[in-house]
Write a protein that holds these residues in place. Structure first.
Motif, mmCIF file in Angstrom:
data_model
loop_
_atom_site.group_PDB
_atom_site.id
_atom_site.type_symbol
_atom_site.label_atom_id
_atom_site.label_comp_id
_atom_site.label_asym_id
_atom_site.label_seq_id
_atom_site.Cartn_x
_atom_site.Cartn_y
_atom_site.Cartn_z
ATOM 1 N N GLU A 9 0.854 -1.188 0.000
ATOM 2 C CA GLU A 9 0.000 0.000 0.000
ATOM 3 C C GLU A 9 0.885 1.231 0.000
ATOM 4 O OE1 GLU A 9 -3.877 -1.604 2.518
ATOM 5 O OE2 GLU A 9 -2.352 -0.413 3.561
ATOM 6 N N CYS A 10 0.378 2.332 -0.566
ATOM 7 C CA CYS A 10 1.120 3.599 -0.555
ATOM 8 C C CYS A 10 0.223 4.710 -0.038
ATOM 9 C CB CYS A 10 1.564 3.981 -1.967
ATOM 10 S SG CYS A 10 3.050 3.184 -2.509
ATOM 11 N N TYR A 25 -3.638 3.895 -0.994
ATOM 12 C CA TYR A 25 -3.747 3.349 -2.346
ATOM 13 C C TYR A 25 -3.242 1.906 -2.356
ATOM 14 C CZ TYR A 25 -4.427 8.197 -3.737
ATOM 15 O OH TYR A 25 -4.912 9.474 -3.855
ATOM 16 N N THR A 26 -3.966 1.050 -3.068
ATOM 17 C CA THR A 26 -3.552 -0.360 -3.122
ATOM 18 C C THR A 26 -3.090 -0.726 -4.534
ATOM 19 O OG1 THR A 26 -5.793 -1.120 -3.571
ATOM 20 C CG2 THR A 26 -5.137 -1.012 -1.267
ATOM 21 N N ILE A 55 6.398 9.694 0.068
ATOM 22 C CA ILE A 55 5.334 8.702 0.224
ATOM 23 C C ILE A 55 5.757 7.657 1.252
ATOM 24 C CG2 ILE A 55 4.077 8.789 -1.967
ATOM 25 C CD1 ILE A 55 6.042 6.563 -2.893
ATOM 26 N N ASP A 56 4.734 7.100 1.917
ATOM 27 C CA ASP A 56 4.958 5.929 2.775
ATOM 28 C C ASP A 56 4.585 4.701 1.963
ATOM 29 O OD1 ASP A 56 5.512 7.502 4.991
ATOM 30 O OD2 ASP A 56 3.398 7.586 5.609
ATOM 31 N N ILE A 57 5.468 3.723 1.939
ATOM 32 C CA ILE A 57 5.147 2.440 1.299
ATOM 33 C C ILE A 57 5.067 1.396 2.411
ATOM 34 C CG2 ILE A 57 5.885 0.716 -0.386
ATOM 35 C CD1 ILE A 57 7.681 2.873 -1.632
ATOM 36 N N ASP A 58 3.933 0.729 2.513
ATOM 37 C CA ASP A 58 3.779 -0.343 3.508
ATOM 38 C C ASP A 58 3.643 -1.675 2.787
ATOM 39 O OD1 ASP A 58 3.846 1.158 5.889
ATOM 40 O OD2 ASP A 58 1.806 1.866 5.492
ATOM 41 N N PRO A 74 2.082 -2.932 -10.020
ATOM 42 C CA PRO A 74 2.493 -1.637 -9.473
ATOM 43 C C PRO A 74 1.340 -0.827 -8.877
ATOM 44 C CG PRO A 74 3.277 -1.904 -11.743
ATOM 45 C CD PRO A 74 2.276 -2.975 -11.495
ATOM 46 N N ILE A 75 1.735 0.145 -8.043
ATOM 47 C CA ILE A 75 0.926 1.326 -7.762
ATOM 48 C C ILE A 75 1.525 2.402 -8.662
ATOM 49 C CG2 ILE A 75 0.384 3.084 -6.020
ATOM 50 C CD1 ILE A 75 0.359 0.809 -3.946
#
Ligand SMILES: [Zn+2]
Ligand SMILES: [Zn+2]
Length: 332
Positions: A226-227, A236-237, A251-254, A327-328
């Protein structure tokens, strides 16, 4: 929130060159904890005659499809409502045929594009000159035996990455090209599709997930990403697009890895590595501890058009790409 369901999108039965009835195939899928299969016999949809009976008896959902099997390549069509005739296509006019298929509400994917062709497998190698890659809904970026077919799969991964860098968004899926046997005979993967509801029109949910890039390929655990823009709440998925307000920012990327899914169906070696990849190359690489399977990355999004996660590990002591998210995407 999405439900991630394991699917097999490329199968054959005795209606073409498979050595299994649709019932046998669905029973094997059920045993392997696969929720949905696409029936894609070579140039025929006759296997569908038993579909509703098999779905009722096994609980495995079946998507109607077929595999156009021609001299210049194999193209899989999913969501077919009628027989789609392949006999008029030439090497340089496949786009017109694809547009007709889309008009009928079905989607198309390229099967095993870099598998060795004639004389070993006539037409298996993709030679069609696609004029507009926006017409291609998906590509089997991984196919068949993930160990034996590693080199042709890696070629497809590079080819797909190149398309992403050019701005196209074909979805990456896995296709077992399942003719017989179970997963004990082959090193297989599945495609997890992210669907919005389990109760509605399942066919549409599956086709939409593929068309929209809500897909994860894996030979093991479920890899999710997720971002989130810094200081903005929306998450966002996989498959979604982040509209950027300015060209630079964070951005945070989880990323999470679920090792509990279908865990009786796969066996991996111990050492695993998570890689975050973008159009600018690799952004991060970290070792994976199975007891702490959640990861966070803080990244500058300047110049980034897409980001995906990749998981590397070992099968039979050979290192290979185990799992891959779609991708996102980012848009200015
Ligand atoms: Zn094929
Ligand atoms: Zn096939």
């Amino acid at each position: 929130m999405k439900y991630w369901i394991p699917c097999e999108l490329h199968t054959h039965t005795t209606h073409s060159d498979g050595r299994q009835s649709l019932m046998e195939l669905a029973e094997k899928a059920k045993k392997e904890e696969i929720r949905c299969i696409a029936l894609t016999d070579h140039n025929t949809i006759s296997g569908n005659s038993d579909k509703y009976n098999v779905m009722k008896q096994t609980g495995v959902h079946i998507i109607s499809g077929l595999e156009w099997t021609t001299f210049y390549g194999h193209m899989v069509i999913l969501g077919v409502k009628r027989y789609e005739d392949w006999r008029n296509i030439e090497i340089d006019n496949i786009d017109a045929s694809i547009e007709k298929i889309h008009d009928h509400g079905a989607i198309v994917g390229i099967a095993h594009p870099f598998r060795i062709g004639s004389p070993l497998c006539t037409g298996c190698y993709w030679e069609y000159k696609v004029k507009d890659w926006n017409n291609i809904d998906y590509i089997e970026v991984m196919s068949s035996d993930v160990l034996k077919d590693k080199s042709s799969n890696m070629r497809t991964l590079d080819f797909w990455t190149d398309l992403l860098n050019q701005g196209f968004r074909p979805t990456a899926v896995y296709g077992r090209d399942w003719h017989s046997g179970g997963n004990a005979e082959k090193n297989v993967a599945v495609t997890y599709l992210g669907i919005d509801t389990l109760n509605g029109d399942f066919d549409s949910a599956v086709l939409n997930a593929i068309a929209n890039g809500a897909a994860v390929v894996t030979s093991g655990p479920l890899l999710l990403m997720e971002c989130k823009l810094k200081n903005v709440n929306k998450i966002y998925t996989i498959g979604e697009t982040i509209q950027l307000e300015k060209s630079d920012g964070c951005i945070d990327i989880d990323v999470s890895i679920d090792f509990t899914v279908r865990k009786d169906q796969w066996r991996l070696g111990e050492n695993m590595t998570l890689s975050i990849v973008s159009n600018k190359g690799e952004i991060a690489r970290v070792p994976v501890d199975v007891n702490r399977p959640n990861f966070s990355f803080d990244v500058l999004h300047t110049g980034i058009k897409w980001i995906r996660a990749e998981l590397y590990g070992f099968i039979d002591e050979q290192q290979l790409l185990i799992a891959l998210t779609n991708p996102i995407y980012f848009k200015m």
